[in-house]
Design a protein around this motif. Sequence first.
Motif, PDB file in Angstrom:
ATOM      1  N   GLY A  31       5.907  -5.367  -8.865  1.00 17.34           N
ATOM      2  CA  GLY A  31       5.445  -5.550  -7.487  1.00 17.34           C
ATOM      3  C   GLY A  31       4.458  -4.463  -7.086  1.00 17.34           C
ATOM      4  N   THR A  32       3.580  -4.075  -8.035  1.00 19.07           N
ATOM      5  CA  THR A  32       2.616  -3.010  -7.777  1.00 19.07           C
ATOM      6  C   THR A  32       1.195  -3.494  -8.029  1.00 19.07           C
ATOM      7  OG1 THR A  32       2.803  -2.223 -10.070  1.00 19.07           O
ATOM      8  CG2 THR A  32       4.232  -1.162  -8.418  1.00 19.07           C
ATOM      9  N   LYS A  33       0.268  -2.653  -7.638  1.00 20.88           N
ATOM     10  CA  LYS A  33      -1.139  -2.858  -7.938  1.00 20.88           C
ATOM     11  C   LYS A  33      -1.780  -1.480  -8.056  1.00 20.88           C
ATOM     12  CE  LYS A  33      -2.420  -3.255  -3.053  1.00 20.88           C
ATOM     13  NZ  LYS A  33      -3.042  -4.102  -2.032  1.00 20.88           N
ATOM     14  N   GLN A  50      -7.191   0.632   4.487  1.00 18.96           N
ATOM     15  CA  GLN A  50      -5.998   0.978   5.243  1.00 18.96           C
ATOM     16  C   GLN A  50      -4.865   1.383   4.333  1.00 18.96           C
ATOM     17  OE1 GLN A  50      -6.121  -2.190   8.567  1.00 18.96           O
ATOM     18  NE2 GLN A  50      -4.573  -0.659   9.054  1.00 18.96           N
ATOM     19  N   SER A  51      -4.857   0.901   3.096  1.00 18.40           N
ATOM     20  CA  SER A  51      -3.750   1.216   2.191  1.00 18.40           C
ATOM     21  C   SER A  51      -3.862   2.612   1.591  1.00 18.40           C
ATOM     22  CB  SER A  51      -3.662   0.171   1.073  1.00 18.40           C
ATOM     23  OG  SER A  51      -4.802   0.252   0.267  1.00 18.40           O
ATOM     24  N   THR A  52      -4.979   3.316   1.807  1.00 18.12           N
ATOM     25  CA  THR A  52      -5.105   4.663   1.280  1.00 18.12           C
ATOM     26  C   THR A  52      -4.944   5.674   2.404  1.00 18.12           C
ATOM     27  OG1 THR A  52      -7.503   4.554   1.473  1.00 18.12           O
ATOM     28  CG2 THR A  52      -6.557   4.026  -0.686  1.00 18.12           C
ATOM     29  N   SER A  53      -3.787   5.661   3.019  1.00 14.68           N
ATOM     30  CA  SER A  53      -3.521   6.600   4.099  1.00 14.68           C
ATOM     31  C   SER A  53      -3.281   7.988   3.537  1.00 14.68           C
ATOM     32  CB  SER A  53      -2.289   6.126   4.895  1.00 14.68           C
ATOM     33  OG  SER A  53      -1.146   6.229   4.094  1.00 14.68           O
ATOM     34  N   GLY A 108       0.771  -1.234   0.000  1.00 16.36           N
ATOM     35  CA  GLY A 108       0.000   0.000   0.000  1.00 16.36           C
ATOM     36  C   GLY A 108       0.803   1.286   0.000  1.00 16.36           C
ATOM     37  N   ARG A 109       2.098   1.214  -0.213  1.00 17.93           N
ATOM     38  CA  ARG A 109       2.925   2.431  -0.231  1.00 17.93           C
ATOM     39  C   ARG A 109       3.117   2.931  -1.653  1.00 17.93           C
ATOM     40  NH1 ARG A 109       6.809   2.149   4.662  1.00 17.93           N
ATOM     41  NH2 ARG A 109       5.847   0.494   5.847  1.00 17.93           N
ATOM     42  N   ARG A 110       3.495   4.200  -1.754  1.00 20.83           N
ATOM     43  CA  ARG A 110       3.803   4.760  -3.062  1.00 20.83           C
ATOM     44  C   ARG A 110       5.113   4.150  -3.542  1.00 20.83           C
ATOM     45  NH1 ARG A 110       7.073   8.831  -4.154  1.00 20.83           N
ATOM     46  NH2 ARG A 110       6.976   9.582  -2.026  1.00 20.83           N
ATOM     47  N   PRO A 111       5.124   3.574  -4.741  1.00 17.54           N
ATOM     48  CA  PRO A 111       6.357   2.959  -5.249  1.00 17.54           C
ATOM     49  C   PRO A 111       7.378   4.025  -5.636  1.00 17.54           C
ATOM     50  CG  PRO A 111       4.574   2.702  -6.843  1.00 17.54           C
ATOM     51  CD  PRO A 111       3.999   3.390  -5.651  1.00 17.54           C
ATOM     52  N   SER A 112       8.618   3.637  -5.647  1.00 20.53           N
ATOM     53  CA  SER A 112       9.655   4.583  -6.055  1.00 20.53           C
ATOM     54  C   SER A 112       9.486   4.907  -7.534  1.00 20.53           C
ATOM     55  CB  SER A 112      11.046   4.005  -5.798  1.00 20.53           C
ATOM     56  OG  SER A 112      11.352   3.006  -6.747  1.00 20.53           O
ATOM     57  N   PHE A 113       9.889   6.103  -7.895  1.00 21.65           N
ATOM     58  CA  PHE A 113       9.806   6.551  -9.280  1.00 21.65           C
ATOM     59  C   PHE A 113      10.618   5.627 -10.180  1.00 21.65           C
ATOM     60  CE2 PHE A 113      11.155   9.443 -12.752  1.00 21.65           C
ATOM     61  CZ  PHE A 113       9.901   9.774 -13.237  1.00 21.65           C
ATOM     62  N   THR A 114      11.789   5.226  -9.710  1.00 16.22           N
ATOM     63  CA  THR A 114      12.655   4.328 -10.478  1.00 16.22           C
ATOM     64  C   THR A 114      11.959   2.999 -10.741  1.00 16.22           C
ATOM     65  OG1 THR A 114      14.570   5.367  -9.468  1.00 16.22           O
ATOM     66  CG2 THR A 114      14.932   3.261 -10.551  1.00 16.22           C
ATOM     67  N   ASN A 115      11.322   2.435  -9.720  1.00 18.48           N
ATOM     68  CA  ASN A 115      10.604   1.172  -9.888  1.00 18.48           C
ATOM     69  C   ASN A 115       9.476   1.327 -10.908  1.00 18.48           C
ATOM     70  OD1 ASN A 115       9.804  -1.561  -9.369  1.00 18.48           O
ATOM     71  ND2 ASN A 115       8.197  -0.783  -8.050  1.00 18.48           N
ATOM     72  N   LEU A 116       8.750   2.427 -10.821  1.00 19.06           N
ATOM     73  CA  LEU A 116       7.659   2.649 -11.766  1.00 19.06           C
ATOM     74  C   LEU A 116       8.176   2.718 -13.203  1.00 19.06           C
ATOM     75  CD1 LEU A 116       5.465   5.305  -9.920  1.00 19.06           C
ATOM     76  CD2 LEU A 116       4.870   2.936 -10.414  1.00 19.06           C
ATOM     77  N   ILE A 117       9.219   3.499 -13.409  1.00 18.75           N
ATOM     78  CA  ILE A 117       9.715   3.704 -14.770  1.00 18.75           C
ATOM     79  C   ILE A 117      10.408   2.451 -15.298  1.00 18.75           C
ATOM     80  CG2 ILE A 117      11.301   5.041 -16.222  1.00 18.75           C
ATOM     81  CD1 ILE A 117       8.682   6.502 -15.229  1.00 18.75           C
ATOM     82  N   LEU A 118      11.346   1.893 -14.532  1.00 19.35           N
ATOM     83  CA  LEU A 118      12.127   0.767 -15.038  1.00 19.35           C
ATOM     84  C   LEU A 118      11.345  -0.539 -15.083  1.00 19.35           C
ATOM     85  CD1 LEU A 118      15.618   1.409 -13.418  1.00 19.35           C
ATOM     86  CD2 LEU A 118      14.829   1.960 -15.738  1.00 19.35           C
ATOM     87  N   ASN A 119      10.615  -0.835 -14.044  1.00 19.43           N
ATOM     88  CA  ASN A 119       9.931  -2.130 -13.981  1.00 19.43           C
ATOM     89  C   ASN A 119       8.529  -2.117 -14.569  1.00 19.43           C
ATOM     90  OD1 ASN A 119      12.132  -3.389 -12.757  1.00 19.43           O
ATOM     91  ND2 ASN A 119      11.489  -2.674 -10.753  1.00 19.43           N
ATOM     92  N   ARG A 120       7.773  -1.084 -14.287  1.00 24.74           N
ATOM     93  CA  ARG A 120       6.379  -1.068 -14.725  1.00 24.74           C
ATOM     94  C   ARG A 120       6.242  -0.610 -16.170  1.00 24.74           C
ATOM     95  NH1 ARG A 120       1.073   1.068 -14.177  1.00 24.74           N
ATOM     96  NH2 ARG A 120      -0.204  -0.348 -12.960  1.00 24.74           N
ATOM     97  N   TYR A 121       6.828   0.534 -16.494  1.00 21.92           N
ATOM     98  CA  TYR A 121       6.640   1.086 -17.842  1.00 21.92           C
ATOM     99  C   TYR A 121       7.642   0.551 -18.855  1.00 21.92           C
ATOM    100  CZ  TYR A 121       3.045   3.943 -15.877  1.00 21.92           C
ATOM    101  OH  TYR A 121       1.888   4.336 -15.261  1.00 21.92           O
TER     102      TYR A 121
END
Length: 143
Positions: A124-126, A135-138, A75-88
């Motif tokens: 490793g995102t959703k 609870q994950s939307t704190s 439920g945490r905000r992913p790192s920018f690096t993880n988003l760009i390199l792994n997700r996109y």
Amino acid sequence: MIDNSLSFIVLIVLFDYFNVPELVRAGQPIPTDISMKLVLGALFMFFVFHGSLLYRYGQTVGKRFMGLAIVTLDGRRPSFTNLILNRYLSQCVAGFVLSGLGALLDILFIFRADKRCVHDLIAGTKVIDLRIKTQSTSSSLIV
């Protein structure tokens, strides 16, 4: 769909700027330098539209508009690096290597029980709906 529409508009403008329709009509190949400029222009515009939102909130323009966010499995905000390199980047590679089949396979994974696409599994995102209180939307996550 919102993000893809933005991308489509950018590509239309870039194609027109570099006279790609004229080249295609004339049956000429697109020169390598123009292809590279198209790719770099599209990447630049991706970061202009989505970079700040992804960095700050784990959202693209479309996700922000729809009240959705990308989070880690806890439920945490992913790192920018993880988003760009792994997700996109994984989506781009699948698109290049497998063409439309890779994109289709990625999208079809949304129909699984956990509703996570292949790029989510890799990163490793959703995606969560911020309009539904859990609870994950704190408050430290978004806004």
